[in-house]
Design an enzyme around this catalytic site. Structure first.
Site, PDB file in Angstrom:
ATOM      1  N   ASP A 165     -29.227  18.739  17.464  1.00  0.00           N
ATOM      2  CA  ASP A 165     -29.757  20.093  17.645  1.00  0.00           C
ATOM      3  C   ASP A 165     -29.722  20.843  16.315  1.00  0.00           C
ATOM      4  OD1 ASP A 165     -30.553  22.597  18.911  1.00  0.00           O
ATOM      5  OD2 ASP A 165     -29.751  21.765  20.760  1.00  0.00           O
ATOM      6  N   ASP A 171     -30.570  23.901  28.078  1.00  0.00           N
ATOM      7  CA  ASP A 171     -30.915  23.325  26.774  1.00  0.00           C
ATOM      8  C   ASP A 171     -29.856  22.290  26.414  1.00  0.00           C
ATOM      9  OD1 ASP A 171     -32.141  22.766  24.438  1.00  0.00           O
ATOM     10  OD2 ASP A 171     -31.946  24.767  23.561  1.00  0.00           O
ATOM     11  N   ILE A 172     -30.131  21.044  26.810  1.00  0.00           N
ATOM     12  CA  ILE A 172     -29.132  19.985  26.655  1.00  0.00           C
ATOM     13  C   ILE A 172     -29.604  18.881  25.710  1.00  0.00           C
ATOM     14  CG2 ILE A 172     -28.080  20.420  28.909  1.00  0.00           C
ATOM     15  CD1 ILE A 172     -29.706  18.016  29.986  1.00  0.00           C
ATOM     16  N   LYS A 173     -30.911  18.792  25.479  1.00  0.00           N
ATOM     17  CA  LYS A 173     -31.504  17.828  24.526  1.00  0.00           C
ATOM     18  C   LYS A 173     -30.921  16.425  24.663  1.00  0.00           C
ATOM     19  CE  LYS A 173     -33.034  21.281  21.140  1.00  0.00           C
ATOM     20  NZ  LYS A 173     -32.399  22.526  21.577  1.00  0.00           N
ATOM     21  N   ARG A 174     -30.783  15.926  25.860  1.00  0.00           N
ATOM     22  CA  ARG A 174     -30.265  14.589  26.077  1.00  0.00           C
ATOM     23  C   ARG A 174     -31.342  13.533  25.812  1.00  0.00           C
ATOM     24  NH1 ARG A 174     -26.331  17.668  26.077  1.00  0.00           N
ATOM     25  NH2 ARG A 174     -24.669  17.632  27.618  1.00  0.00           N
TER      26      ARG A 174
END
Lengths: 299, 299
Positions: free
Chosen positions: A100, B95-98
């Protein structure tokens, strides 16, 4: 540098990294029964696996997703697992694959290098660029921590981005590899490896040869062994001088008690036997067998 | 399709998405004092911000890293924030962007579309390929859930992978964009947008025009507004017919009470005023002002 510790563990205990991707359904029913909650049972299961293997493996990789899927209580079992590993001096890789912008990456660094979820090294995803990785570096520089950056994975989807060829002839993953090598230079330890490592999956032989050549000071975390189809022969070129990488196996070890080879053996001892078998298999392929496979099965 | 709900929210309440990236140090000291723990105060702060803005914004984006950094107690505040948002019928993006292999992605899907951490839509990272995204699709198909895939971010590091040019002349992010469009086709809602959305940062005007052209059925989650430097003019081409995207702002809203423009106003009302200001600014730029900026400041 934290990587020196991992290097020494590999030299002393072999290349196996046990993946504690502990899915509730992996637990033997008669084992779970003795616990108040399933999350307590998951931690109890991990503890037995750890106790039965600590002396014969290099490290443990804990995949946070399996705990996150069980919500706050699952993450408590995750935290207890990490704390138990730390308490006995085991080496822990947290498989979190975060990536991120810088201000958020600072938060993830704090989350996984301190406090409830503290680990020795973490996995990171480079899609957002190198500035999404740099916020972890102060911990590498000053706090004996390290990272493994995703470079080349072995799932079929790796072709979608990693294997795209650039206008200069390089594949995208090769560019990522170069950036990792560059970033890693500041963090070389006494055995020549950097505390900035790379995740490199079990892959074709020729690819593996080329990856090791491009990343000679980089320590590899190698997933995809066993249940995911990789073999000891596939990964051999990723090592140099019997070191420079750990090989993760999860299901084959956690579920070894269901393997006919280990029928009737308690799950923790079955896990030990499978870890020993894998360790021997890798050592055999790296040309200096530590044990013969026969001896391993008897252990 | 969940995206229809978001479309209607944008049509009715404008384009603002409030980013609840709540850092403990953002809280006014005299506010925190009334709580037993800082994590309770963080949830209390979020609740006040939500109550003061729910009627004037499209949705909320909660950045899990800020909570994860505080360990299990921080994640309890995260869970309480999500549950509160759900209880009042607010639209929540986690919002974890895994991004991980399929068996792990299944766990993340369960983690963030069910239970303690349930949200409406989540952000995903595509580096490991399309097969790392497909395990989320059953929830999109059957459970009114959706995802935003990282395509083009606006941090400087976006050049390291996203902006690499392929041997066919396409940039890597354009290839990702095409794959997202293709994956999204099955999930188009009644307004023409797909429940498979994309994260596209505030960016150069010409880039934005080209991205919207390449991804015409894709709803955008647009970060980078305000504190990160993006302006309403920059993002205008990302919309079509006043819809098709939400614009996230976090610090400028959570810390509005420190903005001289809102001096002496309680933090929650200051947040409302900043959200209104931003909403007006975006609406003005999209050519059909909902309110004049003057009226907004008076509100």
């Amino acid at each position: 540098m934290i990587i020196d510790k991992l290097y020494e563990l590999v030299a002393g205990k072999g290349h196996v990294c046990i993946g504690l991707d502990t899915f509730a359904e992996y637990l033997p029913q008669d084992f779970s029964r003795d616990f108040d909650t399933l999350d307590d049972a998951i931690f109890g299961f991990n503890k037995k696996i750890i106790d039965a293997t600590f002396d014969i493996v290099a490290c443990y990789k804990v995949q946070i997703a399996f705990y996150e899927a069980r919500g706050l209580k699952g993450l408590s079992a995750y935290s207890r697992t990490l704390k138990y590993l730390k308490s006995i001096g085991a080496f822990v890789i947290a498989d979190i694959k975060r990536g991120d912008i810088a201000s958020t990456a600072q938060m993830y660094a704090k989350a996984h290098f301190e406090g409830d979820f503290e680990s020795d090294m973490i996995t990171l995803n480079p899609y957002m660029g190198m500035d999404s990785l740099t916020p972890y570096l102060p911990y590498v520089r000053e706090k004996e921590k390290g990272v493994f950056v995703l470079v080349k994975t072995s799932n079929p989807g790796s072709r979608d981005i990693q294997l795209l060829t650039r206008d200069n002839g390089e594949d995208v993953y090769e560019t990522v590899a170069k950036n990792v090598v560059k970033m890693g230079k500041e963090f070389h330890g006494k055995f020549g490896y950097s505390s900035i490592g790379a995740v490199v999956g079990c892959t074709h032989l020729d690819e593996a040869v080329s990856i090791r050549k491009q990343m000679e000071n980089i320590f590899f975390l190698i997933p995809g062994y066993g249940a995911q189809g990789g073999t000891a022969a596939d990964i051999k070129p990723l090592f140099s001088d019997q070191n420079g990488g750990v090989v993760n196996s999860s299901r084959a070890i956690l579920l070894a008690y269901k393997n006919p080879l280990f029928a009737g053996i308690p799950f923790d001892l079955a896990a030990r036997k499978e870890a020993m078998r894998m360790k021997g298999e890798i050592a055999d392929h790296l040309n200096e067998p530590l044990y013969s496979e026969k001896q391993l099965i008897k252990n």
